[in-house]
Design a protein around this motif. Structure first.
Motif, short mmCIF file in Angstrom:
data_model
loop_
_atom_site.label_atom_id
_atom_site.label_comp_id
_atom_site.label_asym_id
_atom_site.label_seq_id
_atom_site.Cartn_x
_atom_site.Cartn_y
_atom_site.Cartn_z
N PHE A 76 6.10 12.60 -11.48
CA PHE A 76 5.22 11.53 -11.94
C PHE A 76 5.94 10.18 -11.99
CE2 PHE A 76 7.03 12.51 -16.12
CZ PHE A 76 7.15 11.25 -16.68
N VAL A 77 7.29 10.21 -12.04
CA VAL A 77 8.01 8.93 -12.05
C VAL A 77 7.82 8.19 -10.74
CG1 VAL A 77 9.73 9.82 -13.69
CG2 VAL A 77 10.23 9.86 -11.24
N VAL A 78 7.59 8.95 -9.65
CA VAL A 78 7.33 8.32 -8.35
C VAL A 78 6.01 7.56 -8.42
CG1 VAL A 78 6.89 8.72 -5.91
CG2 VAL A 78 8.64 10.07 -7.10
N ALA A 79 5.00 8.19 -9.03
CA ALA A 79 3.70 7.53 -9.17
C ALA A 79 3.82 6.27 -10.03
CB ALA A 79 2.69 8.49 -9.78
N LEU A 80 4.63 6.35 -11.09
CA LEU A 80 4.84 5.18 -11.94
C LEU A 80 5.52 4.06 -11.18
CD1 LEU A 80 5.92 6.82 -15.34
CD2 LEU A 80 3.77 5.67 -14.80
N LYS A 81 6.52 4.43 -10.35
CA LYS A 81 7.22 3.43 -9.57
C LYS A 81 6.29 2.77 -8.56
CE LYS A 81 10.50 1.15 -7.39
NZ LYS A 81 9.88 0.82 -6.13
N GLN A 82 5.44 3.57 -7.93
CA GLN A 82 4.51 3.02 -6.96
C GLN A 82 3.49 2.10 -7.63
OE1 GLN A 82 2.98 6.49 -4.96
NE2 GLN A 82 4.81 6.77 -3.72
N LEU A 83 3.09 2.46 -8.83
CA LEU A 83 2.20 1.59 -9.59
C LEU A 83 2.91 0.28 -9.91
CD1 LEU A 83 -0.46 1.12 -11.10
CD2 LEU A 83 0.59 2.22 -13.10
N PHE A 84 4.16 0.36 -10.29
CA PHE A 84 4.97 -0.82 -10.58
C PHE A 84 5.06 -1.72 -9.35
CE2 PHE A 84 9.15 -2.91 -10.80
CZ PHE A 84 9.05 -3.56 -12.02
N ASP A 85 5.30 -1.09 -8.18
CA ASP A 85 5.39 -1.84 -6.92
C ASP A 85 4.09 -2.56 -6.61
OD1 ASP A 85 7.97 -1.06 -6.44
OD2 ASP A 85 7.43 0.58 -5.11
N SER A 86 2.98 -1.90 -6.88
CA SER A 86 1.68 -2.46 -6.49
C SER A 86 1.37 -3.75 -7.24
CB SER A 86 0.57 -1.44 -6.73
OG SER A 86 0.39 -1.19 -8.11
N LEU A 87 2.11 -4.02 -8.33
CA LEU A 87 1.88 -5.25 -9.10
C LEU A 87 2.65 -6.43 -8.53
CD1 LEU A 87 2.07 -3.72 -12.70
CD2 LEU A 87 0.04 -4.15 -11.31
N ASP A 88 3.59 -6.15 -7.62
CA ASP A 88 4.40 -7.22 -7.03
C ASP A 88 3.75 -7.69 -5.73
OD1 ASP A 88 6.34 -8.82 -5.76
OD2 ASP A 88 7.98 -7.70 -6.67
N PRO A 89 3.29 -8.94 -5.67
CA PRO A 89 2.58 -9.41 -4.46
C PRO A 89 3.42 -9.43 -3.20
CG PRO A 89 3.06 -11.24 -5.96
CD PRO A 89 3.38 -9.97 -6.70
N ARG A 90 4.74 -9.28 -3.33
CA ARG A 90 5.60 -9.27 -2.16
C ARG A 90 5.74 -7.88 -1.55
NH1 ARG A 90 10.78 -11.54 -5.16
NH2 ARG A 90 9.99 -9.88 -6.54
N SER A 91 5.32 -6.86 -2.27
CA SER A 91 5.53 -5.49 -1.80
C SER A 91 4.42 -5.05 -0.85
CB SER A 91 5.61 -4.52 -2.99
OG SER A 91 4.33 -4.31 -3.54
N SER A 92 4.76 -4.14 0.04
CA SER A 92 3.77 -3.59 0.97
C SER A 92 2.74 -2.77 0.21
CB SER A 92 4.47 -2.72 2.03
OG SER A 92 5.19 -1.66 1.43
N ARG A 93 3.15 -2.18 -0.91
CA ARG A 93 2.20 -1.38 -1.69
C ARG A 93 1.13 -2.25 -2.34
NH1 ARG A 93 3.08 3.68 -2.05
NH2 ARG A 93 5.32 3.46 -1.70
#
Length: 505
Positions: free
Chosen positions: A459-476
Motif C-alpha cells: 500500500f505504500v506504493v499506492a500512497l507514493k503514487q497518490l503523492f506523485d499525482s499531486l505534483d504538476p510536474r510528474s507524469s502521474r
C-alpha cells in the motif's frame, strides 16, 4: 471517400499524421475513440466497470454511424486482442466495409494479423502515404502493389517487399490535431509532438530493435529528424490556434544531436517559450545539454537507466556506456535543479539482488524526483527474446502467445524466484524519491539487509503514487488529469443513442 480511424487509449500521433495526409488530398476522415478505462480493473466486471467501458458492440455502432468507406485500426501488442474483437464484430455487422490494420504489433508479425478473416489489408511500417495510395487505389479500382501494404487475393496473401518511408520529414504535413481535439479537447495540454522518428540506439527490449531489423532489410533509415524550423513552425501554429500552455516531446530520445539542440533551444525560447518535457539517454547527457534545456524551458526530464549492471546493459540490453558515466549524468541532473525521473526495469535476464542494492544506493545518492518502475515485457520480434530463451526465463511455446497478443509473458516473472528477491526493492524504490525521508534511512536499511526482515507493504506504493499525482510536474499528475477527462468522455458517449447496424442486437 471517407476513412474512419479506430483508436485505443490515448492520442496517437501516427493517426494524426495519416489523417493530415488524407485531408490534404480531399479525403474525409473521422475518429472512433475508446479510452479503455478499467480494462484490467481490480473491481472485476461490476455494473460500474461495465458502464464505464465502451464495449465492442457500442464501438461498432459508432463506427457504422460515421459511414466509412475504409476502417483503419491501430494496435500495439497490448491492444491487438481488443482490436480483433471490435473488427470481427464490425465485419459481421457491415461486411462490405474494408478493414485495414497497422501499428507496432502488425509491423512485427504481419503474417499473423493478415490471416484473420476480418482483416482485408495491413500496413507494415509508416502509414501516411501507404494508406493514401491504398485509398486512391480503392477509389480507382487499380491494384494494391503499394510499399508497406499487404492484401488478400482469394486464398493468397500479396505484399510489397519494401516499406513506404518519407525521405524528408519536413514534407509531411503537421498532424491533424482537430481529429482528436474535436472530441477530446483536453489533449491540447500538454501539446504532444515529435521532432524525430525512430531512435539512434537499438536496445534489445525496445520495439525499436524490431524496427531496426525491418528498416535495414528494406534499405530504410531507422532514425530521422525534422528540421528545427519545421518543429518550431508546428508549435507556433499550435500556440496560435489552440492556445497551448505546455509541450511534451514524445521522441524516444530528444537531446541527441547537440548542434540541432542548440539551434532548437534558441528558437524555442524566442518564439514559443512554454514549459516542456522530454526524454534523454544517460550517456549523452552533459552539463551543456542540461543548461540548454533549462534555458529553453524544460520542466521535466525522463532518463532511461533501466539497470546499473554494466554487463546486462552491454551484453543483454545493447546499451553502451559505463556505470560511472551514468552516475555522472544523474548527478548533473540533480545539480540542475530540474525535475527528473528515471526509468528502471525489473526482471532482466541475469539480474541479481546485488544489482537491486547497487541501484538503490545510486538512487538514494542522486534522489531523482521519481523512479518509474517497469517489469520486463517481451514484445514480438525484439532481440531480448533470444536472451530470455537462452536463460529459460521464457519457453518456445511462449513465443506463440507473445506473437498472438495473448500475453507479454512479464506475468511469468511473478512465478520466478527472482520476483521474490526483487519485490522488496520495487517497494523501496517507490519511497526513495520522497524527500522528507532522510538518505541515511535508506542507507541503514540496505546496510543491514532489513528488507529481508521487514516486508514493506504494497500500500505504500499506492500512497507514493497518490503523492506523485499531486505534483504538476510528474507524469502521474498528467495521467490523473487525463483519466478524469476520459471518464467524462465515456459518460458523454453513454448518453448517445448509437445507430444499430446489420448483425447488431
Amino acid at each position: 471517400m471517407k476513412v474512419t480511424f479506430v483508436c485505443p487509449g490515448d492520442e496517437l500521433l501516427g493517426i494524426g499524421y495519416m489523417s493530415a495526409v488524407l485531408k490534404q488530398h480531399d479525403i474525409e476522415t473521422d475518429l472512433v475513440f475508446d479510452p479503455r478505462l478499467l480494462q484490467d480493473s481490480i473491481f472485476g466486471r461490476t455494473f460500474v466497470t461495465r458502464y464505464l467501458t465502451l464495449d465492442s458492440e457500442f464501438l461498432v455502432s459508432r463506427i457504422i454511424e460515421t459511414e466509412p468507406d475504409l476502417v483503419a485500426f491501430t494496435a500495439t501488442t497490448n491492444t491487438i486482442l481488443w482490436a480483433f474483437e471490435v473488427a470481427s464484430k464490425l465485419k459481421k455487422a457491415a461486411e462490405q466495409i474494408p478493414i485495414i490494420f497497422g501499428g507496432p504489433h502488425v509491423t512485427a508479425v504481419p503474417e499473423r494479423v493478415i490471416r484473420r478473416d476480418f482483416v482485408d489489408f495491413i500496413c507494415v511500417g509508416p502509414g501516411e502515404y501507404a494508406l493514401l495510395e491504398l485509398v486512391q487505389s480503392l477509389q480507382s479500382g487499380d491494384g494494391y502493389d503499394i510499399p508497406g501494404i499487404w492484401h488478400k487475393r482469394g486464398s493468397q496473401v500479396r505484399h510489397h517487399d519494401r516499406i513506404y518511408q518519407v525521405e524528408d520529414l519536413d514534407q509531411v504535413p503537421f498532424p491533424d490535431k482537430e481529429l482528436f481535439y474535436s472530441q477530446l479537447p483536453f489533449y491540447k495540454n500538454p501539446y504532444v509532438i515529435v521532432s524525430s522518428r525512430g531512435c539512434p540506439f537499438n536496445c534489445t527490449y525496445c520495439l525499436q530493435s524490431m524496427y531496426h531489423k525491418l528498416y535495414r532489410k528494406c534499405g530504410a533509415k531507422p532514425y530521422q529528424r525534422r528540421s528545427v524550423s519545421n518543429v518550431i513552425q508546428e508549435l507556433v501554429v499550435a500556440k496560435k490556434r489552440w492556445g497551448i500552455k505546455s509541450v511534451k516531446f514524445f521522441d524516444d530520445l530528444f537531446a541527441y544531436n547537440k548542434r540541432w539542440l542548440k539551434e532548437f533551444c534558441e528558437e524555442y525560447k524566442r518564439k514559443i517559450d512554454l514549459p516542456f518535457r522530454c526524454s534523454l539517454h544517460p550517456h549523452v547527457v552533459d552539463a551543456e545539454i542540461l543548461d540548454l534545456l533549462k534555458y529553453a524551458g524544460a520542466y521535466t526530464l525522463t532518463v532511461g537507466v533501466e539497470s546499473v549492471n554494466e554487463s546486462i546493459l552491454r551484453d543483454i540490453l545493447n546499451r553502451k556506456g559505463s556505470y560511472e558515466s551514468m552516475q555522472r549524468s544523474l548527478e548533473l541532473m540533480r545539480k540542475s535543479k530540474m525535475y527528473f525521473s528515471v526509468d528502471h526495469i525489473f526482471g532482466l535476464p541475469d539480474e541479481s539482488e546485488e544489482d537491486h542494492k547497487k541501484a538503490a544506493l545510486l538512487y538514494t545518492h542522486v534522489r531523482p524526483n521519481n523512479i518509474l518502475l517497469y517489469w520486463l515485457v517481451y514484445y514480438p520480434k525484439t532481440e531480448i527474446i533470444k536472451h530470455g530463451l537462452e536463460r529459460k526465463l521464457i519457453e518456445q511455446s511462449d513465443i506463440e502467445l507473445i506473437e498472438e497478443g495473448q500475453g507479454h509473458i512479464s506475468y511469468k516473472y511473478a512465478h520466478h524466484e527472482g520476483y521474490q528477491e526483487a519485490y522488496p526493492y520495487y517497494v523501496l524504490f517507490n519511497l526513495i524519491p520522497i524527500r522528507i525521508i532522510p538518505k541515511f534511512v535508506f542507507a541503514f536499511i540496505l546496510k543491514h539487509n532489513l528488507l529481508k526482515v521487514f516486508k514493506l507493504p504494497m500500500f505504500v506504493v499506492a500512497l507514493k503514487q497518490l503523492f506523485d499525482s499531486l505534483d504538476p510536474r510528474s507524469s502521474r499528475n498528467e495521467q490523473l488529469n487525463k483519466t478524469r477527462h476520459l471518464f467524462k468522455y465515456v459518460l458523454a458517449m453513454r448518453r448517445r443513442k448509437p445507430v444499430k447496424g446489420k448483425g447488431l442486437a
